[in-house]
Scaffold this motif. Sequence first.
Motif, PDB file in Angstrom:
ATOM      1  N   ARG A  56       7.700  80.186  46.628  1.00  0.00           N
ATOM      2  CA  ARG A  56       6.927  79.418  45.648  1.00  0.00           C
ATOM      3  C   ARG A  56       7.431  77.986  45.483  1.00  0.00           C
ATOM      4  NH1 ARG A  56       3.262  81.805  42.332  1.00  0.00           N
ATOM      5  NH2 ARG A  56       3.095  84.077  42.399  1.00  0.00           N
ATOM      6  N   PHE A  57       8.641  77.719  45.981  1.00  0.00           N
ATOM      7  CA  PHE A  57       9.151  76.352  45.882  1.00  0.00           C
ATOM      8  C   PHE A  57       8.323  75.387  46.734  1.00  0.00           C
ATOM      9  CE2 PHE A  57      13.760  76.558  44.245  1.00  0.00           C
ATOM     10  CZ  PHE A  57      13.467  77.624  43.405  1.00  0.00           C
ATOM     11  N   PHE A  58       7.644  75.883  47.734  1.00  0.00           N
ATOM     12  CA  PHE A  58       6.829  75.117  48.675  1.00  0.00           C
ATOM     13  C   PHE A  58       7.705  74.219  49.543  1.00  0.00           C
ATOM     14  CE2 PHE A  58       3.893  71.868  50.207  1.00  0.00           C
ATOM     15  CZ  PHE A  58       2.849  72.652  50.657  1.00  0.00           C
ATOM     16  N   CYS A  59       8.405  73.294  48.937  1.00  0.00           N
ATOM     17  CA  CYS A  59       9.182  72.337  49.714  1.00  0.00           C
ATOM     18  C   CYS A  59      10.286  71.742  48.840  1.00  0.00           C
ATOM     19  CB  CYS A  59       8.254  71.228  50.216  1.00  0.00           C
ATOM     20  SG  CYS A  59       8.967  70.148  51.458  1.00  0.00           S
TER      21      CYS A  59
ATOM     22  N   PRO B 263       9.918  60.779  51.672  1.00  0.00           N
ATOM     23  CA  PRO B 263      10.906  60.662  50.597  1.00  0.00           C
ATOM     24  C   PRO B 263      10.606  59.440  49.724  1.00  0.00           C
ATOM     25  CG  PRO B 263      11.980  61.172  52.671  1.00  0.00           C
ATOM     26  CD  PRO B 263      10.531  60.878  52.998  1.00  0.00           C
ATOM     27  N   GLY B 264      10.674  59.643  48.419  1.00  0.00           N
ATOM     28  CA  GLY B 264      10.374  58.561  47.489  1.00  0.00           C
ATOM     29  C   GLY B 264       8.956  58.581  46.973  1.00  0.00           C
ATOM     30  N   SER B 265       8.072  59.359  47.602  1.00  0.00           N
ATOM     31  CA  SER B 265       6.691  59.441  47.138  1.00  0.00           C
ATOM     32  C   SER B 265       6.609  60.247  45.850  1.00  0.00           C
ATOM     33  CB  SER B 265       5.809  60.099  48.208  1.00  0.00           C
ATOM     34  OG  SER B 265       6.147  61.469  48.353  1.00  0.00           O
ATOM     35  N   ALA B 266       5.489  60.139  45.154  1.00  0.00           N
ATOM     36  CA  ALA B 266       5.310  60.895  43.915  1.00  0.00           C
ATOM     37  C   ALA B 266       5.377  62.397  44.169  1.00  0.00           C
ATOM     38  CB  ALA B 266       3.983  60.516  43.269  1.00  0.00           C
TER      39      ALA B 266
ATOM     40  N   ARG C  78       7.980  65.040  42.565  1.00  0.00           N
ATOM     41  CA  ARG C  78       7.473  66.180  41.794  1.00  0.00           C
ATOM     42  C   ARG C  78       8.111  67.472  42.275  1.00  0.00           C
ATOM     43  NH1 ARG C  78       1.773  68.771  43.201  1.00  0.00           N
ATOM     44  NH2 ARG C  78       2.098  70.814  42.230  1.00  0.00           N
ATOM     45  N   TRP C  79       8.118  67.680  43.602  1.00  0.00           N
ATOM     46  CA  TRP C  79       8.723  68.905  44.148  1.00  0.00           C
ATOM     47  C   TRP C  79      10.211  68.957  43.832  1.00  0.00           C
ATOM     48  CZ3 TRP C  79       5.921  67.956  49.390  1.00  0.00           C
ATOM     49  CH2 TRP C  79       4.639  68.504  49.337  1.00  0.00           C
ATOM     50  N   ASN C  80      10.904  67.833  44.000  1.00  0.00           N
ATOM     51  CA  ASN C  80      12.338  67.817  43.762  1.00  0.00           C
ATOM     52  C   ASN C  80      12.684  68.127  42.304  1.00  0.00           C
ATOM     53  OD1 ASN C  80      14.599  66.950  45.779  1.00  0.00           O
ATOM     54  ND2 ASN C  80      12.760  65.900  46.491  1.00  0.00           N
TER      55      ASN C  80
ATOM     56  N   ARG D  88       3.804  66.623  34.221  1.00  0.00           N
ATOM     57  CA  ARG D  88       3.278  67.642  35.133  1.00  0.00           C
ATOM     58  C   ARG D  88       4.380  68.624  35.533  1.00  0.00           C
ATOM     59  NH1 ARG D  88      -0.539  66.923  40.513  1.00  0.00           N
ATOM     60  NH2 ARG D  88      -0.736  69.173  40.906  1.00  0.00           N
ATOM     61  N   VAL D  89       5.573  68.092  35.803  1.00  0.00           N
ATOM     62  CA  VAL D  89       6.702  68.965  36.147  1.00  0.00           C
ATOM     63  C   VAL D  89       6.999  69.923  34.995  1.00  0.00           C
ATOM     64  CG1 VAL D  89       9.198  68.996  36.536  1.00  0.00           C
ATOM     65  CG2 VAL D  89       7.754  67.409  37.815  1.00  0.00           C
TER      66      VAL D  89
END
Length: 320
Positions: free
Chosen positions: A180-183, A219-222, A226-228, A282-283
């Motif tokens: 479920r982490f996706f990435c 890396p650095g994108s929204a 969000r994933w991180n 959102r997070v």
Amino acid sequence: MTAGNDTGTGGSTTRTTVVVVTWRGREHLGACLDALAAQTRPHRVLVVDNASDDGSAAVLSAHPSRPAVHRTARNLGYAGALALALPLVGTEFTAWLNDDAAPGPNWLAELEAALDATPGAAAASPRLEAPSGRTQSVGLVLTPDGHGADATSGPVFGFCGGAPLLRTAALVQAGGVPGRFFCYYEDTDTSWRLRLHGWSVLSVPAARVRHLHGATTRPGSALFHRWNERNRLFMLLRCAPAAVAARELARFAAVTALLPARRLAGRAVPDAANFRVRLRLRVLGEVLARLVPLLRERRAIGRAATLSRTEVWGSVNPTG
């Protein structure tokens, strides 16, 4: 599943299945498969193609190594693809490999030898290098606020997910891959759970891997942030001591609430996407929506563990 050569350079002595996850990797997938074909150790290759629509399928079918391929109906992310592949492995060791990584010829030999020499280790992390030769990672360290950070030397807490080798039985015992982490953070979360089961993680800099880093994600994108941010909180809620998880969730919420006031007061706010209020809200929404399942997972992880969360945390953060 598309049929293919599932023994790579091996046969009855094959101990490792290399799981390559690709999504729109046409430009670099061939180099990854070439590097695997040049390995000095027998292995099986299983490629999980995350519903690529860029011609990656043609690269896979034309490659002389004829890897086994599993094509998904939708993009499951790196973590989801690894979770899907785990029941298909069937070998002593499982290697994870980014499609933008090209291991040196002795990569697998060095990692297998390291695990053979250290029975108490469940995973081995190689040296990932940029094309310039700069070291990107030899494993992960855990920071006092619960971030997983790349280490460039020294002992490590966990493995970097770009090209590690894991004992398959230990991975299954620890609960597998958090699909479920996706990435992102699937490696730190898995390292945490291996540690909770009493295993160690090795850094093996002699196993070298050229890694483009960010060829698939930016890396650095929204989306990256969000994933991180989300997955760090997911990981802490699942694996960390309760006080640490609660502290970091509260801190994330407090910073989110204070950001508009800082801007109104003319105070400096970092320009990075993870300091955008909308992204942080959102997070928080995603974490709160999964809070009950995360707490159930936390309970299951704790019941299966042989060490306490406090013991593992204290081993890398002795001051708390």
